[in-house]
Scaffold this active site. Structure first.
Site, PDB file in Angstrom:
ATOM      1  N   GLU A  57       4.552 -13.137   3.054  1.00  0.00           N
ATOM      2  CA  GLU A  57       5.186 -14.338   3.280  1.00  0.00           C
ATOM      3  C   GLU A  57       5.492 -14.443   4.678  1.00  0.00           C
ATOM      4  O   GLU A  57       5.915 -13.741   5.374  1.00  0.00           O
ATOM      5  CB  GLU A  57       6.688 -14.196   2.550  1.00  0.00           C
ATOM      6  CG  GLU A  57       7.438 -15.492   2.416  1.00  0.00           C
ATOM      7  CD  GLU A  57       8.693 -15.311   2.029  1.00  0.00           C
ATOM      8  OE1 GLU A  57       9.208 -14.411   1.293  1.00  0.00           O
ATOM      9  OE2 GLU A  57       9.519 -16.343   1.998  1.00  0.00           O
ATOM     10  N   ARG A 288       5.821   2.243  -1.715  1.00  0.00           N
ATOM     11  CA  ARG A 288       6.096   1.769  -0.420  1.00  0.00           C
ATOM     12  C   ARG A 288       5.975   2.758   0.713  1.00  0.00           C
ATOM     13  O   ARG A 288       6.423   3.913   0.327  1.00  0.00           O
ATOM     14  CB  ARG A 288       7.185   0.582  -0.167  1.00  0.00           C
ATOM     15  CG  ARG A 288       8.482   1.183  -0.342  1.00  0.00           C
ATOM     16  CD  ARG A 288       9.406   0.071  -0.618  1.00  0.00           C
ATOM     17  NE  ARG A 288       9.756  -0.738   0.536  1.00  0.00           N
ATOM     18  CZ  ARG A 288       9.239  -2.169   0.734  1.00  0.00           C
ATOM     19  NH1 ARG A 288       8.777  -2.704  -0.307  1.00  0.00           N
ATOM     20  NH2 ARG A 288       9.537  -2.600   1.903  1.00  0.00           N
ATOM     21  N   LYS A 298      12.272  -6.641   6.974  1.00  0.00           N
ATOM     22  CA  LYS A 298      12.236  -7.747   7.892  1.00  0.00           C
ATOM     23  C   LYS A 298      13.679  -8.270   8.099  1.00  0.00           C
ATOM     24  O   LYS A 298      14.029  -8.709   9.073  1.00  0.00           O
ATOM     25  CB  LYS A 298      11.620  -8.938   6.941  1.00  0.00           C
ATOM     26  CG  LYS A 298      10.299  -9.005   6.935  1.00  0.00           C
ATOM     27  CD  LYS A 298       9.373 -10.197   6.420  1.00  0.00           C
ATOM     28  CE  LYS A 298       8.380  -9.785   5.829  1.00  0.00           C
ATOM     29  NZ  LYS A 298       7.967 -10.897   4.608  1.00  0.00           N
TER      30      LYS A 298
HETATM   31  P1  ATP Z   1      10.284  -6.629   3.442  1.00  0.00           P
HETATM   32  O1  ATP Z   1      10.616  -5.655   2.433  1.00  0.00           O
HETATM   33  O2  ATP Z   1      10.570  -5.867   4.906  1.00  0.00           O
HETATM   34  O3  ATP Z   1      11.187  -8.091   3.334  1.00  0.00           O
HETATM   35  P2  ATP Z   1       8.265  -7.821   2.306  1.00  0.00           P
HETATM   36  O4  ATP Z   1       7.731  -6.951   0.995  1.00  0.00           O
HETATM   37  O5  ATP Z   1       9.224  -9.007   1.708  1.00  0.00           O
HETATM   38  O6  ATP Z   1       8.709  -7.118   3.485  1.00  0.00           O
HETATM   39  P3  ATP Z   1       5.966  -9.499   2.230  1.00  0.00           P
HETATM   40  O7  ATP Z   1       5.404 -10.180   3.122  1.00  0.00           O
HETATM   41  O8  ATP Z   1       6.437 -10.291   1.030  1.00  0.00           O
HETATM   42  O9  ATP Z   1       7.070  -8.676   2.951  1.00  0.00           O
HETATM   43  O10 ATP Z   1       4.834  -8.339   1.884  1.00  0.00           O
HETATM   44  C1  ATP Z   1       3.543  -8.652   1.758  1.00  0.00           C
HETATM   45  C2  ATP Z   1       2.827  -7.349   1.211  1.00  0.00           C
HETATM   46  O11 ATP Z   1       3.197  -6.379   1.861  1.00  0.00           O
HETATM   47  C3  ATP Z   1       3.729  -7.146  -0.339  1.00  0.00           C
HETATM   48  O12 ATP Z   1       2.389  -7.016  -1.132  1.00  0.00           O
HETATM   49  C4  ATP Z   1       4.296  -5.771  -0.107  1.00  0.00           C
HETATM   50  O13 ATP Z   1       4.324  -5.304  -1.491  1.00  0.00           O
HETATM   51  C5  ATP Z   1       3.630  -5.169   1.005  1.00  0.00           C
HETATM   52  N1  ATP Z   1       4.511  -4.439   1.860  1.00  0.00           N
HETATM   53  C6  ATP Z   1       5.718  -4.730   2.288  1.00  0.00           C
HETATM   54  N2  ATP Z   1       6.495  -3.743   2.925  1.00  0.00           N
HETATM   55  C7  ATP Z   1       5.849  -2.431   2.450  1.00  0.00           C
HETATM   56  C8  ATP Z   1       5.897  -1.141   2.633  1.00  0.00           C
HETATM   57  N3  ATP Z   1       6.981  -0.665   3.420  1.00  0.00           N
HETATM   58  N4  ATP Z   1       5.034  -0.366   2.292  1.00  0.00           N
HETATM   59  C9  ATP Z   1       3.808  -0.661   1.911  1.00  0.00           C
HETATM   60  N5  ATP Z   1       3.829  -2.200   1.546  1.00  0.00           N
HETATM   61  C10 ATP Z   1       4.541  -3.149   1.984  1.00  0.00           C
END
Ligand code: ATP
Ligand code: MG
Length: 583
Positions: A57, A288, A298
């Site tokens: 996102e 994760r 984030k």
């Molecule tokens: P945050 O949890 O920091 O808000 P997010 O998951 O909302 O991050 P996205 O832009 O939605 O951020 O994530 C894009 C992709 O990255 C998603 O498929 C998510 O599963 C993956 N992702 C996010 N954080 C991690 C992590 N710590 N380890 C592995 N994959 C991750």
């Protein structure tokens, strides 16, 4: 450095292998771009054996956790003859921004991943998503709910208590269609109505209790402008995006596990209705990345930037990919890390030292050696004439002689490390002290004859005499046997330079553990700026050139603050893992 020849097996690779062996996805069609059911059925066979995607996102910069997901998804596509799509999941107009889109594109490229022509935006599918929502209404699978947010929350039930049907759940198809169209036509304000899937308010999985699929949001979108005032919910949009793009393996982190039944429910309904092509994508979850000494949320990263605890998203201490790049970390180091930590379904914490060690391993292989004096003290060679000058030679990389040598100038006045002299030597100290003899690395053997002090008794210069026939690499140099071997730079030729010694941003492994404010765990010594003296050739370093400063660690010419002929350096990692407490 060579990447591991054989990739470690993991459960997702096994699934892909089994699917390919069973030809599960062989009947897919691909017109060259994402389509809806009829289009997808009409195109030629999909040339990509599998399709995966990385779907950020655009509401922040990518962090180390994203790197794990990126390398997994792009790695699978590469290894199995597939494609990995970069897709912006931009369904949430209020928090998204083009700045983030650009930063994400550049970070994924930097990691060495290639999406070819497969760069997509969820917002490009808004028309289709709207049509799909109407079709769900037509087939009795969705309804407009007009309860207030509080009522909806109250009627949702809990983990132990089933939910209650909305009084609006029995609306007719005609009434639902009419209301939904009027929602789209901007007749209502935010929050007055919502479109929900009609599944089961008594389902044990709360995500199946008539989840919301479209909401009213009078907000401008960074790509679609004011075309829409209703936006799809993430959980509705995401499966559709995957299906339209022929994604075979939709890989996400474990927190989405409970969403999988809705994912399947939705695309199966739409496929039955002929809107999406079979075979539909399947979702798989992995754990994760949790990394010690940083935060990977984030929300917290945004807070660090906005409250100026760091200098920006690309602060070299930030666990963002832009930060890592400025820090001198490498894409190859991240690949090594991803390979080493593996992919599984069980939650675990990875220690920061694992990532640092991966960077060190790659940098050790690739970084040229240079000499830097970080805490300079003058060394005067009394028997060397005032304007004498000669060149010594130092290897660029001890393990790779083919990388050659470079000249380093020697003269009467040099810089050495302050810690390399002790007026009264401690036990076992082999460096300089009055009467002791050491080698100046790649140079001459010198004997210390004394030191100058200022009025306060601080040492301001050390005096030595050198043996002109002891130059490293010349015949007879080996006859001098000494224990100390010190690095140095010629004072007259040195490049005086700002060097930033970065360290971990937080001083505890789990910042903000429990209810504690994570900001209280910031490491006050995470950045030290020093005035160093570097060997002259470093003046020509280009931004992002990386070096090992002998004895000190790995450094990079800063991407942002370096000027031509005037680089400044950041420490990426120390020579060894020496983290015990904040330094
Ligand atoms: P945050 O949890 O920091 O808000 P997010 O998951 O909302 O991050 P996205 O832009 O939605 O951020 O994530 C894009 C992709 O990255 C998603 O498929 C998510 O599963 C993956 N992702 C996010 N954080 C991690 C992590 N710590 N380890 C592995 N994959 C991750
Ligand atoms: Mg997310």
């Amino acid at each position: 450095m060579a990447e591991p020849e054989v990739k470690a097996a993991n459960f997702i690779r096994h699934i892909v292998e089994a699917d390919l062996a069973a030809d599960k996805y062989a009947s897919r069609r691909w017109s060259g771009q994402p389509g809806s059911g009829p289009q997808q059925l009409a195109g030629p066979p999909d040339p990509a054996k599998i399709r995966t995607r990385f779907p950020p996102e655009p509401n922040g910069y990518l962090h180390f956790g994203h790197a794990k997901s990126i390398l997994l998804n792009f790695g699978l596509a590469q290894d199995f003859g597939g494609n990995c799509h970069l897709r912006f999941d931009d369904t949430n107009p209020e928090r998204e921004d083009q700045e983030y889109v650009d930063a994400i594109i550049s970070a994924v490229k930097w990691l060495g991943c290639d999406w070819n022509e497969n760069l997509y935006h969820a917002s490009d599918y808004f028309d289709f998503m709207y049509e799909a929502a109407e079709s769900l209404i037509q087939s009795g699978n969705a309804y407009v709910d007009s309860q207030s947010a509080e009522e909806m929350r109250a009627n949702r039930g809990t983990l132990t208590e089933r939910g209650k049907n909305s009084p609006f759940r029995k609306r007719s198809v005609t009434e639902n269609l009419d209301l939904f169209r009027r929602m789209r036509a901007a007749e209502f304000s935010d929050g007055t109505h919502i479109l929900r899937a009609k599944i089961d308010m008594a389902a044990p999985n709360i995500n199946l209790r008539d989840p919301a699929i479209y909401r009213i949001r009078h907000a401008e979108h960074h790509r679609t402008g004011n075309k829409w005032c209703i936006y799809p919910m993430y959980t509705y949009a995401h499966p559709i995006e995957d299906a339209l793009e022929n994604i075979t393996h939709s890989i996400c982190t474990l927190e989405f596990e409970d969403q999988r039944p809705f994912y399947d429910w939705l695309i199966e309904r739409l496929a039955e209705g002929g809107l999406l092509a079979q075979p539909v994508p399947r979702q798989y979850e992995f754990s994760r990345l949790n990394l010690s000494y940083v935060v990977l949320s984030k929300r917290k990263l945004i807070q660090l930037v906005e409250e100026k605890h760091v200098t920006g998203w690309d602060d070299p201490r930030m666990p963002t990919l832009v930060g890592a790049r400025r820090r001198g970390f490498t894409a190859e180091g991240f690949r090594l890390f991803a390979e080493r930590i593996g992919v599984s379904k069980s939650d675990s914490w990875i220690d920061m030292s694992v990532l640092e060690e991966c960077m060190r391993e790659h940098l050790n292989e690739t970084a040229l050696r240079r000499i830097a004096v970080l805490d300079p003290l003058k060394l005067i060679i009394d028997n060397c004439p005032e304007n004498h000058e000669e060149l010594c030679e130092a290897p660029n990389h001890p393990q790779y002689p083919q990388l050659g040598k470079r000249p380093i100038p020697f003269s009467r006045e040099l810089w050495i490390e302050r810690e390399d002299f002790m007026e009264t030597p401690a036990k076992g100290y082999f460096r300089l002290f009055p009467g002791n003899t050491v080698r100046l690395r790649y140079g001459f053997v010198v004997t210390c004859i004394g030191a100058d002090k200022d009025a306060n008794g601080n040492i301001v210069a050390v005096h030595c005499e050198y043996m002109p026939d002891s130059k490293s690499g010349t015949p007879g140099a080996d006859t001098y046997k000494v224990k100390g071997n010190l690095h140095w730079v010629s004072a007259r030729h040195a490049y005086p330079c700002e060097v930033r010694l970065y360290d971990r941003l937080f001083s505890v492994a789990n910042p903000g553990a429990g209810e504690r404010d994570f900001l209280l765990d910031l490491n006050p010594d995470s950045m030290r700026v020093i005035a160093a003296q570097l060997e002259p050739s470093l003046k020509d370093a280009k931004p992002e050139d990386r070096f090992q400063f002998e004895r000190h660690g790995y450094f990079v010419a800063d991407l942002r603050d370096s000027a031509p002929g005037k680089p400044v350096f950041n420490r990426a990692v120390t020579m060894k893992d020496s983290w015990t407490k904040p330094r």
